[in-house]
Scaffold this active site. Structure first.
Site, PDB file in Angstrom:
ATOM      1  N   ALA A  62       0.861  -1.182   0.000  1.00  0.00           N
ATOM      2  CA  ALA A  62       0.000   0.000   0.000  1.00  0.00           C
ATOM      3  C   ALA A  62       0.896   1.230   0.000  1.00  0.00           C
ATOM      4  O   ALA A  62       2.068   1.157   0.391  1.00  0.00           O
ATOM      5  CB  ALA A  62      -0.872  -0.022   1.244  1.00  0.00           C
ATOM      6  N   GLY A 101       0.440  -5.164   0.705  1.00  0.00           N
ATOM      7  CA  GLY A 101      -0.702  -5.131  -0.208  1.00  0.00           C
ATOM      8  C   GLY A 101      -0.337  -5.650  -1.593  1.00  0.00           C
ATOM      9  O   GLY A 101      -1.188  -6.194  -2.305  1.00  0.00           O
TER      10      GLY A 101
HETATM   11  C1  3H9 Z   1       0.427  -2.452   3.357  1.00  0.00           C
HETATM   12  O1  3H9 Z   1       0.689  -2.880   2.287  1.00  0.00           O
HETATM   13  C2  3H9 Z   1      -0.929  -2.588   3.995  1.00  0.00           C
HETATM   14  C3  3H9 Z   1      -1.814  -3.592   3.311  1.00  0.00           C
HETATM   15  O2  3H9 Z   1      -1.664  -4.859   3.903  1.00  0.00           O
HETATM   16  C4  3H9 Z   1      -3.270  -3.279   3.475  1.00  0.00           C
HETATM   17  C5  3H9 Z   1      -3.841  -2.130   2.761  1.00  0.00           C
HETATM   18  C6  3H9 Z   1      -5.357  -2.027   2.895  1.00  0.00           C
HETATM   19  N1  3H9 Z   1       4.647   3.529   0.202  1.00  0.00           N
HETATM   20  O3  3H9 Z   1      13.304   1.691   0.814  1.00  0.00           O
HETATM   21  P1  3H9 Z   1      13.788   2.458  -0.349  1.00  0.00           P
HETATM   22  C7  3H9 Z   1       9.495   4.947  -0.878  1.00  0.00           C
HETATM   23  S1  3H9 Z   1       1.572  -1.601   4.274  1.00  0.00           S
HETATM   24  C8  3H9 Z   1       5.147   4.747  -0.081  1.00  0.00           C
HETATM   25  O4  3H9 Z   1      14.856   3.466  -0.146  1.00  0.00           O
HETATM   26  P2  3H9 Z   1      14.934   0.082  -1.500  1.00  0.00           P
HETATM   27  C9  3H9 Z   1      10.553   5.249   0.165  1.00  0.00           C
HETATM   28  O5  3H9 Z   1      10.067   6.124   1.148  1.00  0.00           O
HETATM   29  C10 3H9 Z   1       3.006  -1.544   3.231  1.00  0.00           C
HETATM   30  N2  3H9 Z   1       6.459   4.976  -0.324  1.00  0.00           N
HETATM   31  O6  3H9 Z   1      14.217   1.505  -1.560  1.00  0.00           O
HETATM   32  C11 3H9 Z   1      11.649   5.860  -0.688  1.00  0.00           C
HETATM   33  O7  3H9 Z   1      11.289   7.216  -0.945  1.00  0.00           O
HETATM   34  P3  3H9 Z   1      12.430   8.335  -1.101  1.00  0.00           P
HETATM   35  C12 3H9 Z   1       3.729  -2.825   3.190  1.00  0.00           C
HETATM   36  C13 3H9 Z   1       7.285   3.926  -0.290  1.00  0.00           C
HETATM   37  O8  3H9 Z   1      15.184  -0.301  -2.907  1.00  0.00           O
HETATM   38  C14 3H9 Z   1      11.544   5.087  -2.003  1.00  0.00           C
HETATM   39  O9  3H9 Z   1      10.235   4.515  -2.015  1.00  0.00           O
HETATM   40  N3  3H9 Z   1       4.945  -2.695   2.426  1.00  0.00           N
HETATM   41  C15 3H9 Z   1       6.824   2.643   0.014  1.00  0.00           C
HETATM   42  O10 3H9 Z   1      16.056   0.113  -0.541  1.00  0.00           O
HETATM   43  C16 3H9 Z   1      12.569   3.982  -2.142  1.00  0.00           C
HETATM   44  O11 3H9 Z   1      12.496   3.152  -0.970  1.00  0.00           O
HETATM   45  C17 3H9 Z   1       6.098  -2.339   2.990  1.00  0.00           C
HETATM   46  O12 3H9 Z   1       6.180  -2.127   4.177  1.00  0.00           O
HETATM   47  C18 3H9 Z   1       5.438   2.459   0.247  1.00  0.00           C
HETATM   48  N4  3H9 Z   1       4.912   1.233   0.519  1.00  0.00           N
HETATM   49  O13 3H9 Z   1      13.837  -0.906  -0.876  1.00  0.00           O
HETATM   50  C19 3H9 Z   1       7.287  -2.220   2.066  1.00  0.00           C
HETATM   51  N5  3H9 Z   1       7.885   1.781   0.002  1.00  0.00           N
HETATM   52  O14 3H9 Z   1      13.289   7.898  -2.248  1.00  0.00           O
HETATM   53  C20 3H9 Z   1       8.026  -0.954   2.335  1.00  0.00           C
HETATM   54  C21 3H9 Z   1       8.970   2.530  -0.305  1.00  0.00           C
HETATM   55  O15 3H9 Z   1      11.681   9.586  -1.298  1.00  0.00           O
HETATM   56  N6  3H9 Z   1       9.131  -0.748   1.424  1.00  0.00           N
HETATM   57  N7  3H9 Z   1       8.612   3.827  -0.479  1.00  0.00           N
HETATM   58  O16 3H9 Z   1      13.181   8.305   0.202  1.00  0.00           O
HETATM   59  C22 3H9 Z   1      10.296  -1.415   1.503  1.00  0.00           C
HETATM   60  O17 3H9 Z   1      10.485  -2.312   2.287  1.00  0.00           O
HETATM   61  C23 3H9 Z   1      11.412  -0.984   0.578  1.00  0.00           C
HETATM   62  O18 3H9 Z   1      11.105   0.310   0.122  1.00  0.00           O
HETATM   63  C24 3H9 Z   1      11.635  -1.892  -0.662  1.00  0.00           C
HETATM   64  C25 3H9 Z   1      12.678  -1.207  -1.605  1.00  0.00           C
HETATM   65  C26 3H9 Z   1      12.179  -3.241  -0.201  1.00  0.00           C
HETATM   66  C27 3H9 Z   1      10.366  -2.081  -1.440  1.00  0.00           C
END
Ligand code: 3H9
Length: 703
Positions: A62, A101
């Site tokens: 999400a 999500g």
């Molecule tokens: C969910 O899904 C709830 C659902 O179950 C239910 C819904 C009803 N949203 O980490 P990075 C941004 S809860 C918005 O440096 P990497 C991050 O801030 C979600 N922004 O890259 C950064 O911005 P900036 C469950 C996001 O390659 C940029 O993307 N999912 C999100 O080292 C790059 O991120 C998670 O918890 C997001 N969801 O790692 C996954 N994710 O460049 C969360 C990232 O401006 N994300 N951003 O600083 C991660 O674990 C890592 O970002 C990922 C990539 C592994 C994907």
């Protein structure tokens, strides 16, 4: 379809493609785009639908920035229902990471295929949430309840191969052409007349779950995740998956997700998610600044700290030379490293082969001549400024031009160390936390003359070795240790005021600290603080100051290592126990110093210990030592085990209200004196303006 979701027919397969950089998060436009594309595909010539993503990853979850704002249609479960009810098979084509999500979208598809390098997972718990789009109901239907519990409460990504074994991924794709291979897989499914498989139709046999399974899971998780409620709610969802029909289970999940998304715990954890990523950015540096290559590293000093730092580099395949003063010292260093790796091997987290490969990357020397070719040197000898200056003079002579010369000092003046070289622009602080191979924080200390590309390189290298980096300017103790002073001081003052050690530590541990400050001092050794105080000339002349710590050291009670300190310790188990002797001694000292003892509430203990941290944090901000209040939070979460569910000291202060914090500090100033309790001007200013530290950060721009 929409600006971020496209749809096209390729060889009778409808291909939905999401393109919402950087991580294809499920923003409203993405949800709408997928929904429209699935609906369109129902009426065209497609025989199956492939859902794939452009860029570096499948949908990573999400859009976290949308939480806490009014919801916008369509909401995710609606999109998932449309996918699941599709009259044609929908196939998720996964590369990169399908998380939260994003993975729930894939689970609503009829089939999931993934390239071997992909990972899938439900990391919501790390944001204080639970999977809110069916993850808690669908995963246990495939993997069984036990594996689902581990996966969802752990929140760690599962590699595609393992996910395939668990049944979460149906097909592993060869090669890197994820869309091409997925189309071929879709065609094969159509040709073989594969059914529309819906995970919702699988039922869980309740007899496969032991009767006390959920209760014991709750108890175990409550111990592990102190102060966090998401784990408990996840167990409730899994219980619903076993006991209720699918739709009722979904409803339960939705209800509990809503509770969590509006909880202060989740707000704190989401704050830290973004704070961690902000902290890596240096405000006055362009993001694309050229970095220096770091292919070989030297560490000076092979003690516990130096050895731990060497392991960090070896773990990511960077060769390391350990420089020590003698062969015996080198031998000692190497055996510490081997011992540490062995622990990991014994826990089954690393193979012997891998351990040997890593150890082979670490070589030793006693001569500066052998470090002439390294790109980065990190000095990790003991805290003595003259010694460090001498070493940096030698490094200046021994290292090649352009090599980065870093010091791991916790307190010393990085500028004075830099001045001992002819190239202060190459000198920087890299402050690791002990044990360096475990602790996530790296404070990067920017000297007066540190070059921009040196800073950018060190931040990048820090991320590469798995650290969370935060930038500090030079001051005594940098961000973290400078703030800690008042915390330890008040913990001891509270004893004279009428608390027992167990009461002080209990209040802070109840708040969520892994260990209270007095137990922590016992662990570190009370003599360490004692010696450090003796070397300081700036401490007020007050007999109450550190009175108990000083007395205990003089009695030979140096903490855990001598079997007693603020507590006594069981010699076998090292279990800490209250010591009536210490409690009597505290009373006696309070009497001698004419301190009137009284009952102190837990709330007061928290304020006495945390408000000095916050006040010093405000001073650090106004002096420009830290770039942002959120960087300070990152330092405390990753370096000092501040509970993530409270979001770090500055976020905690915002949640208490800066006016409340300021008023209390003024009250303490009037009661205990200006020398310990002088409110930071910035705190006063924000409190009077009714503002928060987060607003202060935003007003100054985040990047
Ligand atoms: C969910 O899904 C709830 C659902 O179950 C239910 C819904 C009803 N949203 O980490 P990075 C941004 S809860 C918005 O440096 P990497 C991050 O801030 C979600 N922004 O890259 C950064 O911005 P900036 C469950 C996001 O390659 C940029 O993307 N999912 C999100 O080292 C790059 O991120 C998670 O918890 C997001 N969801 O790692 C996954 N994710 O460049 C969360 C990232 O401006 N994300 N951003 O600083 C991660 O674990 C890592 O970002 C990922 C990539 C592994 C994907």
């Amino acid at each position: 379809m929409s600006e971020v979701v496209s749809y096209e027919l390729r060889e009778n397969i409808g291909v939905i493609s999401v393109n919402n950089p950087p991580v294809n998060a499920l923003a409203q436009v993405v949800r709408e785009g997928i929904l429209n594309a699935v609906n369109t595909a129902q009426d065209d010539a497609s025989e199956a639908i492939v859902l794939a993503c452009e860029g570096r990853t499948f949908i990573a979850g999400a859009d976290i920035t949308e939480f806490g704002k009014p919801p916008k249609d369509p909401w995710l479960p609606e999109v998932l229902t449309a996918i699941e009810n599709s009259s044609k098979p929908v196939i998720a084509a996964i590369h990169g990471t399908a998380l939260g999500g994003g993975f729930e979208v894939a689970l609503a598809c009829h089939y999931r295929c993934a390239v071997a390098t992909a990972k899938v997972g439900l990391p919501e718990v790390k944001l204080g949430l639970l999977p809110g789009a069916g993850g808690t109901q669908r995963v246990p239907r495939i993997t069984g309840v036990k594996a689902a519990l581990d996966m969802i409460t752990g929140g760690n990504p599962v590699p595609a191969g393992k996910a395939n074994e668990m049944g979460l991924v149906d097909e592993l794709l060869a090669g890197d052409d994820v869309v091409g291979s997925a189309i071929q897989y879709a065609k094969n499914l159509v040709e073989s007349g594969a059914p529309l498989k819906c995970i919702r139709d699988i039922s869980i046999d309740p007899s496969t779950v032991e009767s006390d399974f959920f209760d014991s899971a709750r108890k175990q998780l409550a111990r592990r995740a102190r102060g966090q409620i998401a784990q408990d709610r996840i167990v409730s969802c899994l219980e619903a998956a076993v006991k209720l029909p699918f739709d009722e289970g979904l409803e339960r999940e939705r209800e509990l997700f809503k509770e969590l998304v509006s909880s202060p715990e989740s707000a704190s954890m989401r704050h830290i998610f973004f704070a961690e990523r902000q902290a890596a950015k240096i405000k006055d540096l362009p993001r694309d600044i050229a970095k220096r290559p770091i292919e070989k590293v030297a560490i000076l000093g092979g003690g516990t700290m130096g050895g731990g730092i060497a392991m960090c580099f070896a773990n990511v395949g960077i060769p390391v030379v350990l420089l020590e003063i003698s062969d015996e010292a080198l031998e000692r260093g190497n055996s510490i490293i081997r011992k540490n790796y062995n622990i990991t091997v014994q826990k089954g987290k690393m193979t012997e082969d891998k351990m040997e490969q890593r150890i082979a990357l670490i070589s030793g020397t006693t001569s500066y001549d052998d470090i002439g070719d390294v790109d980065l040197v990190i000095e990790a000898v003991f805290e003595n400024l003259d010694l460090k200056k001498e070493i940096f003079g030698k490094l200046d002579a021994a290292c090649k031009p352009g090599a980065i010369l870093a010091t791991n000092t916790s307190y010393q003046d990085v500028d004075a160390i830099a001045a001992a070289t002819s190239r202060p622009e190459d000198v920087v602080g890299m402050h690791f936390f002990s044990p360096a191979n475990v602790m996530k924080l790296l404070e990067v200390v920017r000297g007066e003359k540190t070059a921009d590309d040196v800073l950018a390189t060190v931040m990048q290298v820090g991320k590469k070795i798995g650290k969370v980096c935060a930038l500090s300017r030079v001051c005594y103790g940098f961000i973290g240790n400078r703030m800690l002073g008042g915390y330890g001081r008040e913990a001891q003052m509270l004893l004279l005021d009428g608390c027992t050690p167990a009461q002080v530590d209990g209040a802070l541990e109840g708040f969520g600290m892994a260990m209270g400050p007095l137990a922590m001092s016992d662990l570190a050794g009370l003599d360490v603080g004692y010696k450090a105080r003796q070397a300081r000339t700036d401490l007020p002349d007050d007999p109450k100051l550190y009175r108990m710590g000083t007395l205990l050291v003089e009695m030979g009670r140096h903490g855990q290592k001598t079997g007693s300190g603020f507590y006594k310790y069981d010699p076998e188990t090292r279990k800490r126990m209250s010591d009536p002797e210490v409690e009597a001694l505290i009373k006696e000292e309070a009497g001698k110093l004419e301190v009137e003892q009284s009952e102190v509430s837990n709330e007061e203990i928290l304020a006495r210990c945390f408000y000095p941290l916050i006040n010093e944090g405000a001073k650090i901000l106004e002096e420009g030592i830290a770039q942002r209040a959120s960087d300070i939070d990152v330092v405390y979460i990753y370096g000092y085990a501040f509970p993530v569910a409270k979001g770090g000291p500055m976020h905690y202060a915002d949640s208490v209200g800066l006016k409340n914090v300021y008023d209390k500090i003024c009250e303490f100033r009037d009661r205990y004196g200006e020398q310990y309790w002088s409110p930071a001007p910035l705190l006063k200013e924000l409190a009077e303006a009714g503002k928060t530290f987060a607003e202060w950060d935003r007003e100054r721009g985040t990047a």
